[in-house]
Design a protein around this motif. Structure first.
Motif, PDB file in Angstrom:
ATOM      1  N   LEU A  79       1.967  10.532  -4.803  1.00  0.00           N
ATOM      2  CA  LEU A  79       2.676   9.443  -5.453  1.00  0.00           C
ATOM      3  C   LEU A  79       2.988   8.355  -4.443  1.00  0.00           C
ATOM      4  CD1 LEU A  79       4.155   8.311  -7.973  1.00  0.00           C
ATOM      5  CD2 LEU A  79       6.210   9.482  -7.120  1.00  0.00           C
ATOM      6  N   LEU A  80       3.311   8.761  -3.207  1.00  0.00           N
ATOM      7  CA  LEU A  80       3.670   7.826  -2.152  1.00  0.00           C
ATOM      8  C   LEU A  80       2.892   8.153  -0.890  1.00  0.00           C
ATOM      9  CD1 LEU A  80       5.613   5.610  -0.935  1.00  0.00           C
ATOM     10  CD2 LEU A  80       7.096   7.522  -0.272  1.00  0.00           C
ATOM     11  N   GLU A  81       2.274   7.131  -0.303  1.00  0.00           N
ATOM     12  CA  GLU A  81       1.613   7.278   0.995  1.00  0.00           C
ATOM     13  C   GLU A  81       2.109   6.187   1.935  1.00  0.00           C
ATOM     14  OE1 GLU A  81      -2.710   8.788   1.106  1.00  0.00           O
ATOM     15  OE2 GLU A  81      -2.617   7.559  -0.718  1.00  0.00           O
ATOM     16  N   VAL A  82       2.564   6.611   3.093  1.00  0.00           N
ATOM     17  CA  VAL A  82       2.984   5.694   4.146  1.00  0.00           C
ATOM     18  C   VAL A  82       2.005   5.854   5.296  1.00  0.00           C
ATOM     19  CG1 VAL A  82       4.825   5.085   5.755  1.00  0.00           C
ATOM     20  CG2 VAL A  82       5.392   5.883   3.451  1.00  0.00           C
ATOM     21  N   ARG A  83       1.409   4.745   5.732  1.00  0.00           N
ATOM     22  CA  ARG A  83       0.362   4.820   6.758  1.00  0.00           C
ATOM     23  C   ARG A  83       0.703   3.903   7.928  1.00  0.00           C
ATOM     24  NH1 ARG A  83      -4.083   3.530   2.134  1.00  0.00           N
ATOM     25  NH2 ARG A  83      -3.965   5.505   0.972  1.00  0.00           N
ATOM     26  N   ASN A  84       0.893   4.510   9.090  1.00  0.00           N
ATOM     27  CA  ASN A  84       1.084   3.769  10.344  1.00  0.00           C
ATOM     28  C   ASN A  84       2.142   2.677  10.210  1.00  0.00           C
ATOM     29  OD1 ASN A  84      -2.281   4.192  10.108  1.00  0.00           O
ATOM     30  ND2 ASN A  84      -1.238   5.112  11.851  1.00  0.00           N
TER      31      ASN A  84
ATOM     32  N   PRO B 206       8.730  -4.362   7.069  1.00  0.00           N
ATOM     33  CA  PRO B 206       7.993  -3.780   8.191  1.00  0.00           C
ATOM     34  C   PRO B 206       7.116  -4.818   8.884  1.00  0.00           C
ATOM     35  CG  PRO B 206       7.736  -2.474   6.176  1.00  0.00           C
ATOM     36  CD  PRO B 206       8.320  -3.783   5.781  1.00  0.00           C
ATOM     37  N   GLN B 207       6.822  -4.562  10.168  1.00  0.00           N
ATOM     38  CA  GLN B 207       5.902  -5.427  10.914  1.00  0.00           C
ATOM     39  C   GLN B 207       4.461  -5.174  10.522  1.00  0.00           C
ATOM     40  OE1 GLN B 207       8.928  -5.008  12.261  1.00  0.00           O
ATOM     41  NE2 GLN B 207       9.036  -7.224  12.272  1.00  0.00           N
ATOM     42  N   SER B 208       4.123  -3.915  10.301  1.00  0.00           N
ATOM     43  CA  SER B 208       2.737  -3.581   9.965  1.00  0.00           C
ATOM     44  C   SER B 208       2.701  -2.212   9.315  1.00  0.00           C
ATOM     45  CB  SER B 208       1.854  -3.594  11.224  1.00  0.00           C
ATOM     46  OG  SER B 208       2.275  -2.592  12.142  1.00  0.00           O
ATOM     47  N   GLY B 209       1.521  -1.863   8.820  1.00  0.00           N
ATOM     48  CA  GLY B 209       1.329  -0.578   8.159  1.00  0.00           C
ATOM     49  C   GLY B 209       1.057  -0.751   6.679  1.00  0.00           C
ATOM     50  N   GLU B 210       1.003   0.367   5.983  1.00  0.00           N
ATOM     51  CA  GLU B 210       0.745   0.367   4.542  1.00  0.00           C
ATOM     52  C   GLU B 210       1.743   1.276   3.849  1.00  0.00           C
ATOM     53  OE1 GLU B 210      -3.610   0.270   3.177  1.00  0.00           O
ATOM     54  OE2 GLU B 210      -3.709   1.300   5.109  1.00  0.00           O
ATOM     55  N   ILE B 211       2.182   0.842   2.670  1.00  0.00           N
ATOM     56  CA  ILE B 211       2.991   1.670   1.783  1.00  0.00           C
ATOM     57  C   ILE B 211       2.326   1.623   0.421  1.00  0.00           C
ATOM     58  CG2 ILE B 211       5.250   2.026   0.723  1.00  0.00           C
ATOM     59  CD1 ILE B 211       6.432   0.433   3.086  1.00  0.00           C
ATOM     60  N   VAL B 212       1.756   2.727   0.001  1.00  0.00           N
ATOM     61  CA  VAL B 212       1.035   2.788  -1.271  1.00  0.00           C
ATOM     62  C   VAL B 212       1.836   3.658  -2.228  1.00  0.00           C
ATOM     63  CG1 VAL B 212      -1.106   3.416  -2.437  1.00  0.00           C
ATOM     64  CG2 VAL B 212      -1.170   2.509  -0.094  1.00  0.00           C
ATOM     65  N   PHE B 213       2.329   3.052  -3.300  1.00  0.00           N
ATOM     66  CA  PHE B 213       3.107   3.775  -4.304  1.00  0.00           C
ATOM     67  C   PHE B 213       2.335   3.808  -5.613  1.00  0.00           C
ATOM     68  CE2 PHE B 213       6.060   3.491  -7.931  1.00  0.00           C
ATOM     69  CZ  PHE B 213       6.620   4.751  -7.841  1.00  0.00           C
ATOM     70  N   ASP B 214       2.027   5.005  -6.056  1.00  0.00           N
ATOM     71  CA  ASP B 214       1.305   5.189  -7.327  1.00  0.00           C
ATOM     72  C   ASP B 214       0.022   4.355  -7.354  1.00  0.00           C
ATOM     73  OD1 ASP B 214       1.053   6.508  -9.709  1.00  0.00           O
ATOM     74  OD2 ASP B 214       2.341   5.153 -10.851  1.00  0.00           O
ATOM     75  N   GLY B 215      -0.657   4.297  -6.189  1.00  0.00           N
ATOM     76  CA  GLY B 215      -1.929   3.603  -6.081  1.00  0.00           C
ATOM     77  C   GLY B 215      -1.836   2.117  -5.817  1.00  0.00           C
ATOM     78  N   GLU B 216      -0.624   1.577  -5.646  1.00  0.00           N
ATOM     79  CA  GLU B 216      -0.450   0.132  -5.458  1.00  0.00           C
ATOM     80  C   GLU B 216       0.198  -0.160  -4.109  1.00  0.00           C
ATOM     81  OE1 GLU B 216       1.138  -3.730  -8.000  1.00  0.00           O
ATOM     82  OE2 GLU B 216       0.982  -1.744  -8.900  1.00  0.00           O
ATOM     83  N   ASP B 217      -0.306  -1.188  -3.446  1.00  0.00           N
ATOM     84  CA  ASP B 217       0.186  -1.583  -2.125  1.00  0.00           C
ATOM     85  C   ASP B 217       1.516  -2.316  -2.271  1.00  0.00           C
ATOM     86  OD1 ASP B 217       0.654  -2.549   0.428  1.00  0.00           O
ATOM     87  OD2 ASP B 217      -1.393  -3.249   0.751  1.00  0.00           O
ATOM     88  N   VAL B 218       2.608  -1.684  -1.841  1.00  0.00           N
ATOM     89  CA  VAL B 218       3.939  -2.270  -1.986  1.00  0.00           C
ATOM     90  C   VAL B 218       4.097  -3.510  -1.114  1.00  0.00           C
ATOM     91  CG1 VAL B 218       6.411  -1.850  -1.664  1.00  0.00           C
ATOM     92  CG2 VAL B 218       4.953  -0.043  -2.603  1.00  0.00           C
ATOM     93  N   LEU B 219       3.548  -3.464   0.112  1.00  0.00           N
ATOM     94  CA  LEU B 219       3.744  -4.574   1.039  1.00  0.00           C
ATOM     95  C   LEU B 219       2.972  -5.824   0.621  1.00  0.00           C
ATOM     96  CD1 LEU B 219       3.691  -2.756   4.502  1.00  0.00           C
ATOM     97  CD2 LEU B 219       5.627  -3.306   3.032  1.00  0.00           C
ATOM     98  N   ALA B 220       1.928  -5.650  -0.178  1.00  0.00           N
ATOM     99  CA  ALA B 220       1.134  -6.797  -0.623  1.00  0.00           C
ATOM    100  C   ALA B 220       1.621  -7.368  -1.944  1.00  0.00           C
ATOM    101  CB  ALA B 220      -0.337  -6.394  -0.754  1.00  0.00           C
ATOM    102  N   ALA B 221       2.615  -6.727  -2.575  1.00  0.00           N
ATOM    103  CA  ALA B 221       3.059  -7.145  -3.899  1.00  0.00           C
ATOM    104  C   ALA B 221       3.822  -8.464  -3.840  1.00  0.00           C
ATOM    105  CB  ALA B 221       3.934  -6.063  -4.522  1.00  0.00           C
TER     106      ALA B 221
END
Length: 334
Positions: free
Chosen positions: A19-24, A81-96
């Motif tokens: 459901l949630l992926e946090v990357r770097n 955040p300065q960098s990285g990815e947060i993907v919630f339910d398949g959607e990029d939270v930081l790009a929203a």
């Protein structure tokens, strides 16, 4: 395998999509250093990766100042955040975009540590619980019905809805905060030290409530705490943080029975009434926690670690799998 691959490796434990992926993820804050206006970065969250499966509870533990709360707030984009990815339910939270982020937050809610400070003293309980429903355009009649349903779910009653936060005990205020988090029927709740401000006698009641509503509503938790006994009780998996990094990540039962990181060993030894699987002798760490502005070279824990050797200063250990589904960032974790 790269560092990024190592740190995301625990995500492969379950068959379903997380459901949630946090990357770097990196969340830094600028601080002044010296008298010439020079600035450095305080590395509150430093290259963190983790994943959470639907219906799971992942516990985030560590000493005060290790970055737990900043990680939780970064996941919801309450801090940037300065960098990285947060993907919630398949959607990029930081790009929203802002409008889309508002829509996403309907499914991502937070329970705060201070049950009084997070409630507006000028609003009634009904207005507090129903505020999110109002923001998202739920009609008045449905709002009232939903609020009355939730106040019963959290163990209060409809007579409390016209009262104000100062009229309640700490445990009751936290129940109101939980009801507010549930109002929009979220999928994910970040619980930031939700029982640390409560009396011990009330903590178990609130923890049991959190478990009950998780089962009833199919919730996924990121549960942040410094009390390992609480984390052991509620978590499926546990991530241990030190100076902004995850240093151990494992199933709850495995981590509490056989920790592979010295820092985790020290934390577990501090649990009152430890148990046969834990060290009988308390491990007292020497020295102070290093500054997150200027952390030590190599392993950040080496300045306090009784197992430290020359390699610990020369090389930063990566978070690697030392046994199935158990990851540790220590040169001697094997």
């Amino acid at each position: 395998m790269s560092v990024a691959d190592e740190t995301t490796a625990p995500a492969g434990e379950a068959a379903g999509a997380p459901l949630l992926e946090v990357r770097n993820l990196k969340t830094y804050f600028p601080v002044r250093a010296g008298g010439l206006g020079q600035s450095k970065w305080l590395k509150a969250v430093d290259d963190v990766s983790l994943s959470v499966e639907p219906g799971q509870t992942i516990g985030i533990v560590g000493e005060s100042g290790c970055g737990k709360s900043t990680l939780g707030r970064s996941i919801l984009r309450l801090v940037a955040p300065q960098s990285g990815e947060i993907v919630f339910d398949g959607e990029d939270v930081l790009a929203a975009a802002p409008a889309r982020l508002t829509a996403l937050r309907r499914h991502m809610q937070m329970i705060f540590q201070d049950p009084l400070g997070c409630l507006d003293p000028r609003m009634s309980v009904e207005a507090i619980i129903g505020e999110g429903l109002l923001i998202h355009g739920v009609p008045r009649a449905q709002r009232r019905e939903r609020v009355r349903e939730l106040i019963e779910v959290v163990g209060l009653n409809a007579a409390h809805l016209d009262r104000y936060p100062h009229e309640f005990s700490g445990g009751q205020r936290q129940r109101i905060g939980i009801a507010r988090a549930l109002a929009l029927r979220p999928k994910l709740i970040v619980a930031d030290e939700p029982v640390s401000a409560l009396d011990v006698s009330v903590q178990s009641q609130v923890l049991n409530l959190l478990r009950d509503v998780q089962q009833e509503f199919g919730l996924t938790y990121v549960f942040i705490a410094h009390d390992l006994a609480v984390v052991e009780y509620i978590s499926d998996r546990v991530a241990v943080m030190y100076l902004g990094k995850i240093v151990e990540f494992a199933r709850s039962a495995d981590l509490f029975a056989d920790p592979r990181m010295p820092y985790t060993e020290a934390l577990l030894s501090a649990i009152p009434g430890g148990g046969p699987a834990r060290k009988a002798k308390r491990i007292i760490l020497k020295g102070d926690v290093p500054s997150p502005v200027d952390p030590p070279s190599g392993c950040a824990f080496r300045t306090r670690c009784w197992k430290a050797q020359a390699v610990c200063a020369a090389e930063r250990p990566v978070l690697r799998e030392v046994r199935p589904h158990h990851h540790a960032a220590c040169h001697f974790a094997d």
